[in-house]
Motif scaffolding. Structure first.
Motif, PDB file in Angstrom:
ATOM      1  N   SER A 106      12.459   8.230   2.441  1.00  0.00           N
ATOM      2  CA  SER A 106      10.570   9.831   3.444  1.00  0.00           C
ATOM      3  C   SER A 106      10.454   9.217   5.297  1.00  0.00           C
ATOM      4  N   LEU A 107      11.521   7.744   5.052  1.00  0.00           N
ATOM      5  CA  LEU A 107      10.491   6.174   5.895  1.00  0.00           C
ATOM      6  C   LEU A 107      11.463   6.819   6.731  1.00  0.00           C
ATOM      7  N   GLU A 108      11.047   7.343   8.687  1.00  0.00           N
ATOM      8  CA  GLU A 108      11.950   7.593   9.337  1.00  0.00           C
ATOM      9  C   GLU A 108      12.385   6.504  10.175  1.00  0.00           C
ATOM     10  N   LEU A 109      13.722   5.459  10.210  1.00  0.00           N
ATOM     11  CA  LEU A 109      14.455   4.443  10.698  1.00  0.00           C
ATOM     12  C   LEU A 109      14.424   4.172  11.474  1.00  0.00           C
ATOM     13  N   SER A 110      13.622   3.121  12.231  1.00  0.00           N
ATOM     14  CA  SER A 110      13.158   2.447  13.232  1.00  0.00           C
ATOM     15  C   SER A 110      14.144   1.485  13.899  1.00  0.00           C
TER      16      SER A 110
ATOM     17  N   SER B  39       0.721  -1.515   0.000  1.00  0.00           N
ATOM     18  CA  SER B  39       0.148   0.017   0.076  1.00  0.00           C
ATOM     19  C   SER B  39       0.914   1.084  -0.516  1.00  0.00           C
ATOM     20  N   LYS B  40       2.021   0.781  -0.283  1.00  0.00           N
ATOM     21  CA  LYS B  40       2.752   2.575  -0.380  1.00  0.00           C
ATOM     22  C   LYS B  40       2.737   3.514  -1.902  1.00  0.00           C
ATOM     23  N   VAL B  41       2.510   2.383  -2.838  1.00  0.00           N
ATOM     24  CA  VAL B  41       2.078   2.986  -4.243  1.00  0.00           C
ATOM     25  C   VAL B  41       0.767   2.881  -5.317  1.00  0.00           C
ATOM     26  N   SER B  42      -0.137   2.979  -5.029  1.00  0.00           N
ATOM     27  CA  SER B  42      -1.089   2.831  -5.748  1.00  0.00           C
ATOM     28  C   SER B  42      -0.860   3.881  -7.342  1.00  0.00           C
ATOM     29  N   ILE B  43      -2.234   3.543  -8.081  1.00  0.00           N
ATOM     30  CA  ILE B  43      -2.504   4.375  -9.697  1.00  0.00           C
ATOM     31  C   ILE B  43      -3.330   4.902  -9.730  1.00  0.00           C
ATOM     32  N   GLY B  44      -3.515   5.820 -10.516  1.00  0.00           N
ATOM     33  CA  GLY B  44      -4.920   6.516 -10.679  1.00  0.00           C
ATOM     34  C   GLY B  44      -4.254   7.052 -11.905  1.00  0.00           C
ATOM     35  N   LEU B  45      -5.892   7.687 -12.264  1.00  0.00           N
ATOM     36  CA  LEU B  45      -6.032   8.040 -14.375  1.00  0.00           C
ATOM     37  C   LEU B  45      -6.495   9.722 -13.626  1.00  0.00           C
TER      38      LEU B  45
ATOM     39  N   ALA C  66       1.366   7.949   0.829  1.00  0.00           N
ATOM     40  CA  ALA C  66       1.960   8.963   1.128  1.00  0.00           C
ATOM     41  C   ALA C  66       1.907   9.953   1.477  1.00  0.00           C
ATOM     42  N   GLU C  67       2.034  10.355  -0.049  1.00  0.00           N
ATOM     43  CA  GLU C  67       2.684  11.752  -0.545  1.00  0.00           C
ATOM     44  C   GLU C  67       2.771  11.862  -2.167  1.00  0.00           C
ATOM     45  N   ASN C  68       0.637  11.987  -2.179  1.00  0.00           N
ATOM     46  CA  ASN C  68       0.153  12.070  -3.227  1.00  0.00           C
ATOM     47  C   ASN C  68       0.917  12.747  -4.630  1.00  0.00           C
TER      48      ASN C  68
END
Length: 182
Positions: A156-160, A47-53, A92-94
């Motif tokens: 862009s993720l903060e590392l755990s 669910s990190k990347v999606s697709i759009g039109l 997360a950042e469209n």
């Protein structure tokens, strides 16, 4: 000049209704297939990347925003089909998008055309559309675009404390590695 007989337009109107029904069915079929691809992409990328039109005529205006309502069954695309730009976006950042292809819709939905690495692929029915999408999504250029968004998301993720990374090996197996942040 006088008319001898009155023409009956009932058959023409009946044909128009049938053509309208066929068009709606074709457009729904196209959107259903794209929605299936959307689900597969989201599953593949966790669910990190999606697709759009988005409407290709509004390319510059809508480049920054993901068009979430694309997969809504009341979509305006069903009422007035236009050429659409298909794109990946970070969920997360469209505003981070990568255009994949242009989808050209026929007057009745089919035939429809997509472009893969400069090649024009035209589909006459849902089956050939799925085959052409398979060619698109297995191309190296599409892979590069997806990879760049996934990598951008990782940056862009903060590392755990520990990050588990799954990477495919050349033989198709998955190699797991754990890195410590810090």
């Amino acid at each position: 000049m006088t008319r001898v007989t009155k023409r009956n337009f009932g058959d023409s109107l009946k044909h128009a209704i049938q053509a309208s029904d066929a068009k709606e069915k074709n457009l729904r079929s196209i959107l259903d297939i794209i929605n299936d691809v959307k689900v597969d992409i989201e599953n593949f990328t966790d669910s990190k990347v999606s697709i759009g039109l988005r409407d290709s005529q509004k390319h510059m205006i809508l480049k920054v925003a993901a068009y979430y309502s694309t997969f809504d069954k009341t979509n305006p695309l069903l009422q007035k089909p236009t050429n659409q730009v298909m794109f990946f976006f970070l969920t997360a950042e469209n505003s981070k998008v990568e255009d994949i292809t242009l989808l050209e819709l026929g007057a009745e939905g089919f035939p429809c055309t997509i472009y893969v690495d400069g090649n024009r692929l035209t589909s006459a029915d849902p089956e050939s559309f799925e085959e052409n999408l398979d060619i698109l999504f297995s191309s190296s250029s599409t892979g590069e675009k997806l990879k760049s968004l996934v990598e951008l998301n990782l940056e862009s993720l903060e590392l755990s404390d520990d990050i588990e990374i799954k990477t495919p090996d050349l033989d198709g197996s998955t190699v797991m590695s754990t890195t410590k942040s810090g």
